[in-house]
Write a protein that holds these residues in place. Sequence first.
Motif, PDB file in Angstrom:
ATOM      1  N   VAL A  38       0.841  -1.203   0.000  1.00 29.86           N
ATOM      2  CA  VAL A  38       0.000   0.000   0.000  1.00 29.86           C
ATOM      3  C   VAL A  38       0.872   1.248   0.000  1.00 29.86           C
ATOM      4  CG1 VAL A  38      -1.712   1.316   1.303  1.00 29.86           C
ATOM      5  CG2 VAL A  38      -1.929  -1.151   1.130  1.00 29.86           C
ATOM      6  N   ALA A  39       1.930   1.236   0.805  1.00 24.86           N
ATOM      7  CA  ALA A  39       2.840   2.392   0.851  1.00 24.86           C
ATOM      8  C   ALA A  39       3.447   2.660  -0.526  1.00 24.86           C
ATOM      9  CB  ALA A  39       3.939   2.144   1.882  1.00 24.86           C
ATOM     10  N   ARG A  40       3.806   1.606  -1.232  1.00 29.49           N
ATOM     11  CA  ARG A  40       4.403   1.791  -2.562  1.00 29.49           C
ATOM     12  C   ARG A  40       3.367   2.248  -3.580  1.00 29.49           C
ATOM     13  NH1 ARG A  40       8.707  -2.896  -3.977  1.00 29.49           N
ATOM     14  NH2 ARG A  40       8.576  -1.740  -5.936  1.00 29.49           N
ATOM     15  N   LEU A  41       2.127   1.808  -3.424  1.00 27.29           N
ATOM     16  CA  LEU A  41       1.061   2.320  -4.297  1.00 27.29           C
ATOM     17  C   LEU A  41       0.894   3.827  -4.110  1.00 27.29           C
ATOM     18  CD1 LEU A  41      -1.675  -0.458  -3.994  1.00 27.29           C
ATOM     19  CD2 LEU A  41      -0.677   0.360  -6.133  1.00 27.29           C
ATOM     20  N   LEU A  42       0.917   4.252  -2.855  1.00 27.85           N
ATOM     21  CA  LEU A  42       0.792   5.680  -2.560  1.00 27.85           C
ATOM     22  C   LEU A  42       1.985   6.452  -3.118  1.00 27.85           C
ATOM     23  CD1 LEU A  42      -0.476   5.438   1.134  1.00 27.85           C
ATOM     24  CD2 LEU A  42      -1.814   6.140  -0.868  1.00 27.85           C
TER      25      LEU A  42
END
Length: 229
Positions: A38-42
Amino acid sequence: MKIDNATSRQILAADPKVSTWLSANAGSGKTKVLTDRVARLLLDGTSPQNILCLTYTKAAASEMQNRLFKRLGEWSMMDEVNLAKELEALGAPKISGPESLAFARTLFARAIDTPGGLRIQTIHSFCASLLRRFPLEAGVSPMFREMEERASNRLREDVVESMANSNDSKVVVELSKNFSGEDFSALTAGAVRYRDSLQQGKTTAEVWEHFGLPDGFDEAALLSKVFLG
């Protein structure tokens, strides 16, 4: 930075550009990988409201949300050197400059300001939200609410107690013959789970077919399968 094999595989699984099936033992880092993803998607610029995370339990959903907001909050206050190291350890694409680091610092505010917040839900709550959007198609009341497992167990206990004190006591007696002595609620839960196949109007053959048993299956056949010789 030196990376061991396990960490390398976690970084690969967290890559949002890769469709990943992850299998691991309890406590081995599945929640971490999902949080990293999720952090990398953001970081890739995905809008928070376009991200949906589904977990099996409320505890897992709460744990993931706490971890994610803790990380984003730390990024917002971190100096450039340490932030660059954090993003490198996450496996994010190489930082192109101060603008990328500045963007990473804004993610906490963006996640907080997202209408409805980041959607990190249990599978059950997600399914319930779909039913609420299409109550007519699903044939349910728009005002329905999910029953907690504890309330479900209590309701079954109340029903069994009510039956035991009524003219239906014979049903409870027959049911108790299959009680192993370990957990009566598990037995009643099984009866509820297969209520569609056990409902009135079903022939014996139809019930046997549902459970993959041959027509004519009876107690003698069951005993012959359980006790050999």
